[in-house]
Design a protein around this motif. Structure first.
Motif, PDB file in Angstrom:
ATOM      1  N   ARG A 157       0.694  -1.286  -0.032  1.00 25.39           N
ATOM      2  CA  ARG A 157       0.122  -0.033  -0.045  1.00 25.39           C
ATOM      3  C   ARG A 157       1.021   1.398   0.029  1.00 25.39           C
ATOM      4  O   ARG A 157       0.514   2.276  -0.471  1.00 25.39           O
ATOM      5  CB  ARG A 157      -1.137  -0.111   1.206  1.00 25.39           C
ATOM      6  N   ILE A 158       2.064   1.266   0.562  1.00 25.56           N
ATOM      7  CA  ILE A 158       2.950   2.379   0.388  1.00 25.56           C
ATOM      8  C   ILE A 158       3.972   2.429  -0.935  1.00 25.56           C
ATOM      9  O   ILE A 158       4.672   3.413  -0.951  1.00 25.56           O
ATOM     10  CB  ILE A 158       3.799   2.334   1.755  1.00 25.56           C
ATOM     11  N   TYR A 159       3.629   1.860  -1.821  1.00 24.10           N
ATOM     12  CA  TYR A 159       4.232   1.540  -2.991  1.00 24.10           C
ATOM     13  C   TYR A 159       3.518   2.034  -4.151  1.00 24.10           C
ATOM     14  O   TYR A 159       2.283   2.006  -4.189  1.00 24.10           O
ATOM     15  CB  TYR A 159       5.252   0.422  -3.185  1.00 24.10           C
ATOM     16  N   LYS A 176       0.333   3.893  -4.686  1.00 23.38           N
ATOM     17  CA  LYS A 176       0.000   3.813  -3.215  1.00 23.38           C
ATOM     18  C   LYS A 176      -1.613   3.430  -3.197  1.00 23.38           C
ATOM     19  O   LYS A 176      -2.502   4.227  -2.432  1.00 23.38           O
ATOM     20  CB  LYS A 176       0.040   5.049  -2.414  1.00 23.38           C
TER      21      LYS A 176
END
Length: 257
Positions: A157-159, A176
């Motif tokens: 989720r952070i990429y 994201k």
């Protein structure tokens, strides 16, 4: 081939250190050598045969320009006080710098990764690599034109996240996502042709930022094919916790506790 290194971010996830030190200049002990992150990336790209660099910097990033400006008086001083090894190490960097063309491009405001890449357009005249030096790879693979390095992660989720079709070809890419469609995360090493600039010019900012992933997505909509290159040994240095985890792993390579 040319390379664009984006180093204009504010580094807010690494404050307060990055208030005065660009995150790209944070040091790591990598393969037995103590160097800033951006130095390692520069030498890896140099090893690939790249000699034409565009480094995108922002306000307060003069340190990076100074670092890549040879200072032979300092080398002579180190030699005069017996710091021969340090002088030789600096000369090794300066030799690579002298054999390269390095242009610094300013991104006055943090308007996104895509905006940083777009600002390099006047200086790019052929296919080129793009690297965000908040991620280190053990080695940068040889990448065909229109390819992206990726790896599988536990929490994507952070990429930037890609979904695939036809084996290693990209079907879609999202920045994201709250609900990722896969666990295949983008590591910020890219090889583009010049069409990426047209795509970035044709999309709109999201929350004030121009996203490189949206530029790639636009090219996918136009029928452009992008390939993924899976990499092992990728180290995210983008926030304090990941930086510390990476440092510990780097230290273990060197026999440290």
């Amino acid at each position: 081939m040319q390379a664009v290194i984006t180093a204009a971010g504010l580094g807010t996830r690494m404050l307060p250190v990055t208030k005065v030190i660009p995150k790209e200049m944070l040091p790591v002990l990598f393969k037995g050598e103590f160097k800033p992150i951006i130095h390692i990336v520069f030498e890896q790209l140099y090893t690939l045969g790249i000699r034409d660099f565009i480094i995108v910097v922002g306000r307060g990033k003069r340190t990076i320009e100074d670092y890549f400006t040879p200072d032979y008086n300092f080398v002579q001083y180190l030699e005069s006080v017996g710091k021969v090894k340090q002088a030789q190490d600096l000369m090794g960097l300066y030799k690579k710098v002298e054999e390269s063309s390095i242009a610094f491009v300013n991104q006055p405001e943090p308007k996104g990764f895509g905006d940083a890449v777009l600002r390099s357009k006047p200086f790019v005249h052929e296919d080129f690599m793009v690297v965000a030096p908040d991620t280190l790879l053990l080695s940068i693979p040889k990448m065909p034109i229109n390819s992206i390095t990726v790896t599988k992660v536990d929490d994507p989720r952070i990429y930037g996240v890609v979904t695939l079709e036809e084996g290693d070809m990209i079907k879609d890419i999202e920045e994201k996502p709250n609900v990722p469609k896969s666990n295949i995360a983008v590591m910020p090493y890219y090889h583009f042709d010049l069409e990426i600039f047209n795509a970035l010019e044709s999309i709109f900012p999201v929350h004030g930022e121009l996203q490189l992933t949206e530029g790639i997505r636009e090219l996918l909509r136009r029928g452009k094919k992008f390939k993924v290159i899976f990499v092992e040994g990728s180290y995210d240095m983008g926030d304090l916790q990941k930086y510390i985890v990476s440092l510990k792993e780097f230290l273990s390579w060197n026999g440290a506790d």
